[in-house]
Scaffold this motif. Structure first.
Motif, PDB file in Angstrom:
ATOM      1  N   THR A 389       0.928  -1.335   0.040  1.00  0.00           N
ATOM      2  CA  THR A 389       0.029  -0.037  -0.128  1.00  0.00           C
ATOM      3  C   THR A 389       0.906   1.318   0.016  1.00  0.00           C
ATOM      4  OG1 THR A 389      -0.174   0.121   2.517  1.00  0.00           O
ATOM      5  CG2 THR A 389      -1.890  -1.116   1.136  1.00  0.00           C
ATOM      6  N   ASP A 390       0.301   2.411  -0.418  1.00  0.00           N
ATOM      7  CA  ASP A 390       1.056   3.668  -0.363  1.00  0.00           C
ATOM      8  C   ASP A 390       1.655   3.832   1.092  1.00  0.00           C
ATOM      9  OD1 ASP A 390       0.327   4.211  -2.963  1.00  0.00           O
ATOM     10  OD2 ASP A 390      -1.602   5.306  -2.314  1.00  0.00           O
ATOM     11  N   GLU A 391       0.883   3.474   2.383  1.00  0.00           N
ATOM     12  CA  GLU A 391       1.509   3.661   3.448  1.00  0.00           C
ATOM     13  C   GLU A 391       2.727   2.702   3.798  1.00  0.00           C
ATOM     14  OE1 GLU A 391      -2.831   5.045   3.452  1.00  0.00           O
ATOM     15  OE2 GLU A 391      -1.740   3.295   2.908  1.00  0.00           O
ATOM     16  N   ALA A 393       4.574   1.732   1.445  1.00  0.00           N
ATOM     17  CA  ALA A 393       5.601   2.183   0.563  1.00  0.00           C
ATOM     18  C   ALA A 393       6.634   3.175   1.204  1.00  0.00           C
ATOM     19  CB  ALA A 393       5.025   2.638  -0.788  1.00  0.00           C
ATOM     20  N   ARG A 484       6.235   7.807  -3.904  1.00  0.00           N
ATOM     21  CA  ARG A 484       4.822   7.853  -3.864  1.00  0.00           C
ATOM     22  C   ARG A 484       4.539   8.130  -2.300  1.00  0.00           C
ATOM     23  NH1 ARG A 484       2.042   1.997  -5.087  1.00  0.00           N
ATOM     24  NH2 ARG A 484       3.396   0.860  -3.924  1.00  0.00           N
ATOM     25  N   THR A 485       3.488   8.575  -1.887  1.00  0.00           N
ATOM     26  CA  THR A 485       3.179   8.902  -0.521  1.00  0.00           C
ATOM     27  C   THR A 485       1.680   8.751  -0.472  1.00  0.00           C
ATOM     28  OG1 THR A 485       2.249  11.221  -1.040  1.00  0.00           O
ATOM     29  CG2 THR A 485       4.482  11.204  -0.707  1.00  0.00           C
ATOM     30  N   PRO A 486       1.306   8.508   0.894  1.00  0.00           N
ATOM     31  CA  PRO A 486       0.013   8.278   1.219  1.00  0.00           C
ATOM     32  C   PRO A 486      -1.072   8.984   0.572  1.00  0.00           C
ATOM     33  CG  PRO A 486       1.278   8.275   3.364  1.00  0.00           C
ATOM     34  CD  PRO A 486       2.274   8.708   2.053  1.00  0.00           C
ATOM     35  N   LYS A 487      -0.704  10.337  -0.035  1.00  0.00           N
ATOM     36  CA  LYS A 487      -1.634  11.141  -0.707  1.00  0.00           C
ATOM     37  C   LYS A 487      -1.950  10.750  -2.162  1.00  0.00           C
ATOM     38  CE  LYS A 487      -1.335  14.944   2.645  1.00  0.00           C
ATOM     39  NZ  LYS A 487      -1.033  16.584   2.635  1.00  0.00           N
ATOM     40  N   ALA A 488      -0.860  10.001  -2.661  1.00  0.00           N
ATOM     41  CA  ALA A 488      -0.702   9.761  -4.071  1.00  0.00           C
ATOM     42  C   ALA A 488      -2.126   9.144  -4.582  1.00  0.00           C
ATOM     43  CB  ALA A 488       0.346   8.891  -4.348  1.00  0.00           C
ATOM     44  N   LYS A 489      -2.496   8.076  -3.916  1.00  0.00           N
ATOM     45  CA  LYS A 489      -3.812   7.419  -4.312  1.00  0.00           C
ATOM     46  C   LYS A 489      -5.024   8.526  -4.357  1.00  0.00           C
ATOM     47  CE  LYS A 489      -6.736   3.604  -3.471  1.00  0.00           C
ATOM     48  NZ  LYS A 489      -6.937   2.304  -2.691  1.00  0.00           N
ATOM     49  N   LYS A 492      -4.634  10.955  -7.199  1.00  0.00           N
ATOM     50  CA  LYS A 492      -5.048  10.058  -8.463  1.00  0.00           C
ATOM     51  C   LYS A 492      -6.587  10.045  -8.656  1.00  0.00           C
ATOM     52  CE  LYS A 492      -4.171   5.797 -11.037  1.00  0.00           C
ATOM     53  NZ  LYS A 492      -3.639   4.270 -10.930  1.00  0.00           N
TER      54      LYS A 492
END
Length: 507
Positions: A389-391, A393, A484-489, A492
């Motif tokens: 997940t983004d978190e 990552a 990528r950051t948790p905000k990437a999703k 998008k």
């Protein structure tokens, strides 16, 4: 602890004779060429094509083996007042570790220094590190409020032509926190059949002892070697012994699905051991038929689109007693007199009747229906361990198995890219090894150290620094961290929504 070949697990098979025929998922021709000159040798250092792999690391496979840790939670709750029952649950856990070892796809061999972590929703935490490359050794720790389990696996193999023999190596040390009771056990031998011709299947055989340190209590198990027409396949038999060295419980199990304990006699003057064994054999035979019927019901439900967990309320029918008594065990988590009542946890203790088997563990391994994971026979739990997940990552160390380029490429079906990445990573590892050799550098694992335990045996133990590591401490990079950051999703999704609104505006 014995385990499948580092990376070489084996697919769940139906009950009955070990399957034969061609394995459509693997290129046996290339394997034959690779192994033709390796008879009698250890083949752990031979690089196999990625067509034999699944998108997991061997460190993840070890976590799968420890999935039924709830048995250790129960052992801890019983350990203060019922140490003989605690031993039974620890023994059941030792057997349960083999339940998921029948998958035929091969996990990726961990790089030296590779790590993997996983946190369960109940606070239980697992982490693993590849602490040695030659020989390949992985060390792990699983811990929660009830227990701390340390385990290490050293993989050594012997290729026998169309089978692969893996002797028992490694060790498990576990402490129950309520009572401080410590247990240790090693594994049994593993034999992989039909490596070249026929459909691969796995067998575990030999003896295993689960020993309680500082006590005379122990369990002794014998894993039956599969005979002609599948005779004895998966069967485990044994006894647990009390402080007086006498047989207290008769143990019967199928290492891929269940574990039963039968009380022989509190005074050891009642039902004889041989008579009890005959009675139990009859009852378990009947239970086996009903369990198969239940397993078919579960698989049929999953095939129709349901989830195996939907049927958790329907326990496998059994003629054996699985009732519970009103006896309670208590465990205190605080020394405060004011909180004494709230700190006492009531535990329902299994009720045993002389000569009647009680089921302590049951499991039906159900393959996931999620694509592309279903083609490797992975379970839903295994799929969850692959998620990045983004978190995760941005929080995982770059040495985590989820970041492997070869694993990630295979996960999306790009076999060619997976093969290229695998070769690049192996070459980079060899280059690091050459650099250490020429520079006189001795490699030291980051999270485990080798010690000599109380029994005089060498053991890998945790340095208790993994979860407290400083952010940015990355001594080994398997791949570049995804940018990528948790905000990437969220960003998008916002872009997609904006495009949708623009399109609707034009219309």
């Amino acid at each position: 602890m014995s385990s499948p070949l580092q990376g070489d697990g084996f697919a769940p098979q139906d009950d009955g004779a070990p399957p034969t025929g061609n394995n459509a998922n693997n290129d046996r021709t290339s394997l034959t060429k690779l192994l033709s000159k390796a008879i009698g040798m250890d083949i752990t250092s031979i690089a196999l094509p990625v067509s034999f792999n699944e998108p997991t690391s061997f460190l993840q496979r070890i976590l799968e083996m420890q999935e039924d840790y709830h048995l250790l939670n129960m052992a801890d709750r019983l350990s203060v007042n019922f140490p003989e029952l605690a031993l039974l649950y620890v023994t059941a856990f030792a057997v349960s570790m083999f339940a998921g070892t029948e998958r035929t796809s091969k996990s990726f061999n961990p790089l030296l220094g590779e790590t993997f972590e996983y946190s369960f929703t109940d606070g239980t935490k697992f982490y693993a590190e590849q602490v040695s490359h030659h020989p390949p050794i992985a060390a792990t720790e699983l811990e929660n409020e009830h227990f701390k389990l340390e385990q290490w696996h050293q993989v050594k193999t012997k290729f026998l032509g169309n089978s692969l023999e893996i002797p028992p190596t490694g060790k498990t040390d576990m402490t129950l926190k309520s009572s401080g009771r410590r247990y240790r056990f090693t594994g049994c031998a593993t034999l992989v059949q039909n490596v070249i011709i026929g459909r691969m299947w796995v067998d575990h055989y030999g003896e295993m002892e689960v020993i309680e340190d500082g006590s005379k209590r122990y369990s002794k198990l014998k894993f039956t070697k599969c005979g002609w027409f599948s005779k004895g396949w998966h069967e485990v038999k044994g006894h647990s012994y009390n402080e007086e060295g006498k047989e207290e419980f008769l143990l019967n199990a199928m290492w891929n699905k269940n574990f039963y304990a039968t009380q022989l006699s509190g005074s050891h003057k009642g039902m004889g051991v041989k008579k009890a064994e005959k009675n139990v054999a009859k009852m378990l035979k009947k239970n086996s038929k009903m369990e198969k019927k239940h397993a078919k019901t579960v698989k049929k439900h999953v095939k129709k689109g349901g989830n195996a967990d939907d049927l958790n309320h329907l326990s496998p029918p059994s003629s054996a007693s699985s009732s519970r008594s009103n006896i309670s065990a208590t465990s205190k988590t605080s020394n405060s007199e004011e909180d004494e009542e709230s700190d006492i946890e009531e535990v329902i203790v299994p009720e045993f009747e002389e000569g009647v088997p009680v089921n302590l563990w049951s499991k039906t391994v159900v393959e996931t229906k999620k694509l592309p994971y279903s083609k490797w026979g992975l379970t839903d739990f295994t799929v969850d361990t692959c998620k990045l997940t983004d978190e995760l990552a941005v929080s995982l160390p770059a040495s985590d198995s989820r970041f492997r380029k070869d694993r990630a490429a295979l996960e999306i079906g790009d076999t060619k890219a997976a093969g290229n990445h695998k070769h690049e990573m192996e070459e980079a590892q060899r280059a690091r090894a050459r650099h250490r050799a020429t520079s006189g550098i001795i490699y030291h694992p980051r999270h485990f150290k080798l010690i000599t335990d109380d029994q005089g045996d060498e053991h890998w133990t945790s340095m208790n620094n993994y979860w407290t590591r400083k952010e940015g401490e990355e001594l080994l990079k398997l791949i570049d961290r995804p940018k990528r950051t948790p905000k990437a999703k969220e960003e998008k999704e916002e872009k997609k929504e904006k495009k949708k609104e623009e399109k609707e505006g034009k219309d």
